[in-house]
Design a protein around this motif. Sequence first.
Motif, mmCIF file in Angstrom:
data_model
loop_
_atom_site.group_PDB
_atom_site.id
_atom_site.type_symbol
_atom_site.label_atom_id
_atom_site.label_comp_id
_atom_site.label_asym_id
_atom_site.label_seq_id
_atom_site.Cartn_x
_atom_site.Cartn_y
_atom_site.Cartn_z
ATOM 1 N N ALA A 206 31.767 59.159 -30.368
ATOM 2 C CA ALA A 206 31.254 58.352 -29.243
ATOM 3 C C ALA A 206 30.547 57.486 -29.151
ATOM 4 N N VAL A 207 30.416 56.193 -28.465
ATOM 5 C CA VAL A 207 29.348 55.305 -28.347
ATOM 6 C C VAL A 207 28.967 54.997 -27.078
ATOM 7 N N HIS A 208 27.633 55.145 -26.878
ATOM 8 C CA HIS A 208 27.146 55.104 -25.158
ATOM 9 C C HIS A 208 26.163 53.986 -25.441
ATOM 10 N N PHE A 209 26.212 53.192 -24.386
ATOM 11 C CA PHE A 209 25.342 52.127 -24.106
ATOM 12 C C PHE A 209 24.147 52.492 -23.251
ATOM 13 N N PHE A 214 16.477 50.940 -16.766
ATOM 14 C CA PHE A 214 17.383 50.583 -15.685
ATOM 15 C C PHE A 214 18.283 52.023 -15.563
ATOM 16 N N THR A 215 18.507 52.561 -16.800
ATOM 17 C CA THR A 215 19.227 53.775 -16.812
ATOM 18 C C THR A 215 18.245 55.033 -17.256
ATOM 19 N N SER A 216 18.196 56.153 -16.640
ATOM 20 C CA SER A 216 17.274 57.262 -16.920
ATOM 21 C C SER A 216 17.656 58.188 -18.265
ATOM 22 N N GLU A 217 16.673 58.924 -18.534
ATOM 23 C CA GLU A 217 17.117 59.995 -19.526
ATOM 24 C C GLU A 217 18.044 60.832 -18.934
ATOM 25 N N ARG A 218 18.204 61.084 -17.811
ATOM 26 C CA ARG A 218 19.186 61.805 -17.205
ATOM 27 C C ARG A 218 20.640 61.441 -17.324
ATOM 28 N N ALA A 219 20.667 60.181 -17.396
ATOM 29 C CA ALA A 219 22.245 59.565 -17.616
ATOM 30 C C ALA A 219 22.319 59.598 -19.332
ATOM 31 N N TYR A 334 34.772 67.054 -15.190
ATOM 32 C CA TYR A 334 34.722 66.218 -13.928
ATOM 33 C C TYR A 334 33.429 66.507 -13.516
ATOM 34 N N ASP A 335 32.740 67.808 -13.161
ATOM 35 C CA ASP A 335 31.296 68.286 -12.508
ATOM 36 C C ASP A 335 30.505 67.343 -13.403
ATOM 37 N N ILE A 336 30.608 67.295 -14.634
ATOM 38 C CA ILE A 336 29.504 66.452 -15.369
ATOM 39 C C ILE A 336 29.710 64.919 -14.972
ATOM 40 N N SER A 337 30.668 64.627 -14.957
ATOM 41 C CA SER A 337 31.126 63.135 -14.942
ATOM 42 C C SER A 337 30.304 62.496 -13.394
ATOM 43 N N ILE A 338 30.621 63.567 -12.440
ATOM 44 C CA ILE A 338 30.129 63.051 -11.141
ATOM 45 C C ILE A 338 28.678 63.158 -10.782
ATOM 46 N N ARG A 339 27.841 63.546 -11.787
ATOM 47 C CA ARG A 339 26.432 63.853 -11.813
ATOM 48 C C ARG A 339 25.833 62.252 -11.332
ATOM 49 N N PRO A 340 25.051 62.095 -10.252
ATOM 50 C CA PRO A 340 24.470 60.823 -9.575
ATOM 51 C C PRO A 340 23.556 59.967 -10.676
ATOM 52 N N PHE A 341 23.893 59.717 -11.871
ATOM 53 C CA PHE A 341 22.980 58.996 -12.825
ATOM 54 C C PHE A 341 23.503 57.748 -13.243
ATOM 55 N N GLU A 342 23.074 56.680 -12.866
ATOM 56 C CA GLU A 342 23.733 55.480 -13.481
ATOM 57 C C GLU A 342 23.571 55.103 -14.778
ATOM 58 N N ASP A 343 24.945 54.547 -15.273
ATOM 59 C CA ASP A 343 24.927 53.921 -16.577
ATOM 60 C C ASP A 343 24.852 52.470 -16.617
ATOM 61 N N THR A 346 26.863 50.078 -14.368
ATOM 62 C CA THR A 346 26.894 50.233 -12.950
ATOM 63 C C THR A 346 25.767 49.506 -12.553
ATOM 64 N N ILE A 347 24.835 49.037 -13.539
ATOM 65 C CA ILE A 347 23.676 48.438 -12.984
ATOM 66 C C ILE A 347 23.955 46.796 -13.198
ATOM 67 N N PHE A 348 23.379 46.056 -12.448
ATOM 68 C CA PHE A 348 23.216 44.325 -12.479
ATOM 69 C C PHE A 348 24.850 44.191 -12.252
ATOM 70 N N VAL A 349 25.655 44.770 -11.402
ATOM 71 C CA VAL A 349 26.768 44.559 -11.121
ATOM 72 C C VAL A 349 26.994 43.293 -9.982
ATOM 73 N N PRO A 350 27.401 42.447 -10.437
ATOM 74 C CA PRO A 350 27.669 40.886 -9.458
ATOM 75 C C PRO A 350 28.348 41.524 -8.199
ATOM 76 N N ALA A 351 27.906 40.561 -7.184
ATOM 77 C CA ALA A 351 28.638 40.813 -5.843
ATOM 78 C C ALA A 351 29.981 40.483 -5.620
ATOM 79 N N SER A 352 30.300 39.313 -6.508
ATOM 80 C CA SER A 352 31.846 39.127 -6.787
ATOM 81 C C SER A 352 32.209 38.674 -8.056
#
Length: 401
Positions: A206-209, A214-219, A334-343, A346-352
């Motif tokens: 696995a490769v995770h960025f 901006f992303t926490s240790e919880r993510a 599934y229950d792990i994936s829906i934990r509310p921690f941003e990766d 999902t940060i710096f997502v442009p409006a359009s």
Amino acid sequence: MEYDRILIRYGEISTKGRNRNKFVDKLRKSIRLALSPFPKIKIEASRDRMYVLLNGENHEEIIVALKKIFGIQSLSPAIKVERDIEKMKEAALTLVNSLYEKGKTFKITAKRSDKGFELDTDGINQTFGEHILKNIDGITVDVKNPDINLKIEVRKEAVYLSSENIQGAGGLPVGSSGKAMLMLSGGIDSPVAAYMAMKRGLEIEAVHFFSPPFTSERAKEKVIDLSKRLAEVYGSMTVHIVPFTDVQQAIREQIPENYTMTTTRRFMLRITDEIMKKREGLAIITGENLGQVASQTLESMYAINEVTNTPILRPLLTMDKNDIIKIAKEIDTYDISIRPFEDCCTIFVPASPKTKPRREKVQHYESFFDFDPLITEAVEETETITVKPESKETKEFEDLF
């Protein structure tokens, strides 16, 4: 009943020819790694089946682990008996007695791969059926839908008795199709993509960025927990944590807002490609699903894929989202994936964000800044860890909170 072994039947492996031993060896390795918490077990493998000798280990716990391993079509707790009719009768009666309750029915299913055995298939069915009817009060025969199906398999070396046929995970043994890098975001899709790729015999790293602050240790913990769950298939999983903050900030500052998502994905792919080369992989796996978000349109994929000639595998490309969620629940991610921690996706997502980005435009925007040193640094500073499945005790402890 105290079983002495687990009988493992091959699925697709049985269709292989001269290279079958390669697949059997990979399956044996997967089983050995997955059963490392059970030090007493021993594995015996042949061209057409495999046995896990229990040596006193708990067969129910071992079956739970084996059911998750790809390459196994079905499995049965079994007893090995000498090719002696009286000893076979004694063992068969003991097994059926251990399973019998008032009102239950039974049948005998004989299989005789050694045609030189003194009884033919009908003779085995009749002899052992009569013995059980004579010695267990109240038991009756039901050949169509029995409560207890006593299977007697006669082979050259011994006779094997079993009564359960437990469905395995199917597919091909992990590693038999090569190695690939998984871009693991922490969402619902990428763990399911990993599971489906492993089912076709791919060894996954696995490769995770990771983009602090901006992303926490919880993510990050979330991704490691997903990796632990996926590691249950093989016994362990390698995870590469890429420091992506500097790259992501440079993109935000240098690229027009509606193209930042496209460039971000392109650079993620470049970094994953470099890690893959170092780890001697052959492909990259993503959880992309056609049309699900802006970066997963056909035009976006065309613009993003330009940065590599490496095969990009997308197991979920044409699947319905509800079907993906169903699999995520089945494999317990599934229950792990829906934990509310941003990766970082999902940060710096442009409006359009551009849903139909053009290659020449993204190339033009990227040409005004030298991103290469940042990409090289991210690859060099990548943290590599190996995770193993959580123990049963750890899971039970977490369930209390």
